[in-house]
Design an enzyme around this catalytic site. Sequence first.
Site, short mmCIF file in Angstrom:
data_model
loop_
_atom_site.label_atom_id
_atom_site.label_comp_id
_atom_site.label_asym_id
_atom_site.label_seq_id
_atom_site.Cartn_x
_atom_site.Cartn_y
_atom_site.Cartn_z
N GLU A 275 0.84 -1.21 0.00
CA GLU A 275 0.00 0.00 0.00
C GLU A 275 0.87 1.25 0.00
OE1 GLU A 275 -3.17 -0.10 -0.61
OE2 GLU A 275 -2.99 -2.28 -0.56
N TRP A 278 1.81 1.77 -3.46
CA TRP A 278 0.74 2.40 -4.27
C TRP A 278 0.82 3.92 -4.10
CZ3 TRP A 278 -2.39 1.09 -8.09
CH2 TRP A 278 -2.71 -0.26 -8.29
N TRP A 307 -21.92 11.85 -19.33
CA TRP A 307 -22.24 11.65 -17.92
C TRP A 307 -23.67 12.06 -17.61
CZ3 TRP A 307 -18.70 8.66 -15.91
CH2 TRP A 307 -17.35 8.80 -16.29
N ASN A 342 -10.61 2.18 3.08
CA ASN A 342 -10.24 2.02 1.67
C ASN A 342 -11.26 1.21 0.86
OD1 ASN A 342 -8.36 2.16 -0.65
ND2 ASN A 342 -8.25 -0.04 -0.30
N TRP A 360 -16.65 11.17 -12.56
CA TRP A 360 -15.76 10.85 -11.42
C TRP A 360 -15.15 12.10 -10.81
CZ3 TRP A 360 -10.60 12.21 -12.15
CH2 TRP A 360 -10.20 12.44 -13.48
N TRP A 383 -9.69 7.55 -7.62
CA TRP A 383 -10.88 7.83 -8.43
C TRP A 383 -10.72 7.34 -9.86
CZ3 TRP A 383 -15.81 8.79 -7.48
CH2 TRP A 383 -16.14 9.12 -6.16
P1 FAD Z 1 -3.36 1.68 5.37
O1 FAD Z 1 -4.09 0.55 4.79
O2 FAD Z 1 -2.82 1.51 6.73
O3 FAD Z 1 -2.16 2.03 4.36
C1 FAD Z 1 -0.99 2.72 4.78
C2 FAD Z 1 -0.76 3.96 3.97
O4 FAD Z 1 -0.52 3.65 2.61
C3 FAD Z 1 -1.94 4.92 3.95
O5 FAD Z 1 -1.95 5.74 5.09
C4 FAD Z 1 -1.70 5.69 2.67
O6 FAD Z 1 -0.77 6.73 2.85
C5 FAD Z 1 -1.07 4.65 1.77
N1 FAD Z 1 -2.11 4.01 0.93
C6 FAD Z 1 -2.89 2.97 1.26
N2 FAD Z 1 -3.67 2.62 0.22
C7 FAD Z 1 -3.38 3.46 -0.77
C8 FAD Z 1 -3.85 3.60 -2.10
N3 FAD Z 1 -4.77 2.78 -2.63
N4 FAD Z 1 -3.35 4.60 -2.84
C9 FAD Z 1 -2.42 5.42 -2.36
N5 FAD Z 1 -1.93 5.33 -1.11
C10 FAD Z 1 -2.40 4.37 -0.33
N6 FAD Z 1 -5.42 7.98 0.28
C11 FAD Z 1 -4.96 9.14 0.74
O7 FAD Z 1 -3.98 9.16 1.48
N7 FAD Z 1 -5.56 10.33 0.39
C12 FAD Z 1 -6.64 10.38 -0.43
O8 FAD Z 1 -7.13 11.48 -0.75
C13 FAD Z 1 -7.17 9.15 -0.91
N8 FAD Z 1 -8.28 9.13 -1.71
C14 FAD Z 1 -8.76 7.92 -2.18
C15 FAD Z 1 -9.87 7.91 -3.04
C16 FAD Z 1 -10.36 6.71 -3.55
C17 FAD Z 1 -11.55 6.72 -4.47
C18 FAD Z 1 -9.72 5.51 -3.22
C19 FAD Z 1 -10.22 4.20 -3.76
C20 FAD Z 1 -8.61 5.51 -2.38
C21 FAD Z 1 -8.11 6.70 -1.86
N9 FAD Z 1 -6.98 6.73 -0.99
C22 FAD Z 1 -6.52 7.94 -0.54
C23 FAD Z 1 -6.23 5.50 -0.69
C24 FAD Z 1 -6.66 4.76 0.59
O9 FAD Z 1 -8.04 4.57 0.61
C25 FAD Z 1 -6.23 5.46 1.87
O10 FAD Z 1 -4.87 5.81 1.79
C26 FAD Z 1 -6.41 4.56 3.08
O11 FAD Z 1 -7.75 4.17 3.21
C27 FAD Z 1 -5.96 5.29 4.32
O12 FAD Z 1 -6.17 4.50 5.46
P2 FAD Z 1 -4.97 3.90 6.29
O13 FAD Z 1 -4.01 4.98 6.63
O14 FAD Z 1 -5.55 3.13 7.41
O15 FAD Z 1 -4.29 2.95 5.22
#
Ligand code: FAD
Length: 472
Positions: A275, A278, A307, A342, A360, A383
């Site tokens: 993650e 990502w 849309w 997420n 979107w 997105w």
């Molecule tokens: P954990 O699961 O603990 O992951 C650790 C860290 O990895 C996160 O804190 C984050 O920095 C990074 N991370 C995790 N998943 C992703 C991912 N898919 N893409 C990029 N980084 C990731 N994340 C954001 O930080 N800011 C946003 O504005 C954001 N918008 C999102 C919008 C959509 C539509 C989707 C599908 C995902 C988005 N995410 C975003 C990614 C992800 O959902 C969140 O980072 C995550 O839910 C944060 O929770 P956590 O810190 O417990 O994540």
Amino acid sequence: ACHIVWFRNDLRVTDNKALSSACADPEANVLAVFTATPEQWRAHDLSPRQITFIHQNLLELRHSLAQLAIPLICHTVSDFTQAAQWVLDFAQQQQADHVFFNRQYELNEQQRDQWLINQSTSFHVHAFDDALLLPPTSVTNQKGEMYQVYTPFRRAFITQLVTTDYHSAPAPQARGEKLTVPAVSTLFDYDFVDIAPHFPAGEHAARQQLRQFCRLKVKNYSQHRDIPSIDGTSQLSPYLAIGVLSPRQCLNRLLAENPHVFDSPDSGAFTWLNELIWREFYHHLLVAFPRLCRHQPFIEWTRYIQWNNSKEQLKAWQEGQTGYPIVDAAMRQLNTTGWMHNRLRMITASFLVKDLLIDWRLGEQYFMQRLIDGSLAANNGGWQWSASTGTDAQPWFRIFNPTTQGKKFDPQGEFIRQWLPELQAVPDKYIHSPHEWAESNQLKLNYPKPIVDHKQARLNTLEAFEASKRDS
Ligand code: FAD
């Protein structure tokens, strides 16, 4: 010598490259500055929660810097252009020799920094790659280009990462007697809002949360990460988004608890690392394809999709009144806390785009305006993934069924009940289709019926995507 450190998305004193470099010369007079840019934040749709969180963390930062005998000067201007101008003027006024900052990779941010570099005749500018494990443009395929597919990117990324120095640096040493922190507790004017107690400000709190997660939760991360009723993810995103925590700190803590993470692809630790990668991928994409910063889809033909402009349906989605319980519970979590799980971000984004056929970009904007962890790279990436307009996105013909998603990831409706008190009495079996239960029992629910029929909506969306692809 006078050294100025311009803090932006790196609100911490530990493992901060710009700050460490500014402090390397023990004789230098080090000043820290921060520019608040309310107009720019509005233009970028920053949420009031994130702005409040920035402010809370700035107060903590001011305190930590004071311990190091470094004053923090916070100045309010309207936008980035004025911010750069102010830093230029301030540096000249202070007769600074060097200005230090950590790079931001979004387009406007890069332009702002470039302007300062071009204007800096009387001082040197030192810009650092600090916000990511590996800098953008450094991970490329054999043609020297950015990867467009995630898995090969990750492979190349890890190969490179293990040979890179990713240690995290301690806070610089105190430069003298600690300063008394001024009594003012407002560093810039804003209508601050309440923030969930979940997210205490300050790098100490962030590191504590990181430690706890790596010690206790990461081993179950692979099993728990998709279940919104379980507190199984790190919830560190608000800190990472504004740099209260660095990704190197995350990686090093992860390695401290799981030394073999790179060789254990099935472990929870590796899944978590994935993650973090990502996060890197989406940032690298922004730099390789600046059009992503300009509200443009990655896949050209998706530009022509017709849309649905329904304001009522958009509003129902925003307010969590779509009649699909998992979608509505998720949107209420977002509206109430500024954070969303997420799996739910994926489900709600898919619902807006593929069930309502709404652009979107409206969803991306709404998320940004609400999220405490808003990040252009991750939000846009998420997105465009969900909307099937991005690199390595969900294929456009794959459409989540929101009811099935709910059953799969919240089988007993535990999460749903937490956010939809109006469904409290509905038995587990019907929690994902409560009106079926209500009707057979001749009850009236204070909850909307589904605003669209999923089967029909799916067909309409497939048709709209196909038409756009054909006509492009
Ligand atoms: P954990 O699961 O603990 O992951 C650790 C860290 O990895 C996160 O804190 C984050 O920095 C990074 N991370 C995790 N998943 C992703 C991912 N898919 N893409 C990029 N980084 C990731 N994340 C954001 O930080 N800011 C946003 O504005 C954001 N918008 C999102 C919008 C959509 C539509 C989707 C599908 C995902 C988005 N995410 C975003 C990614 C992800 O959902 C969140 O980072 C995550 O839910 C944060 O929770 P956590 O810190 O417990 O994540």
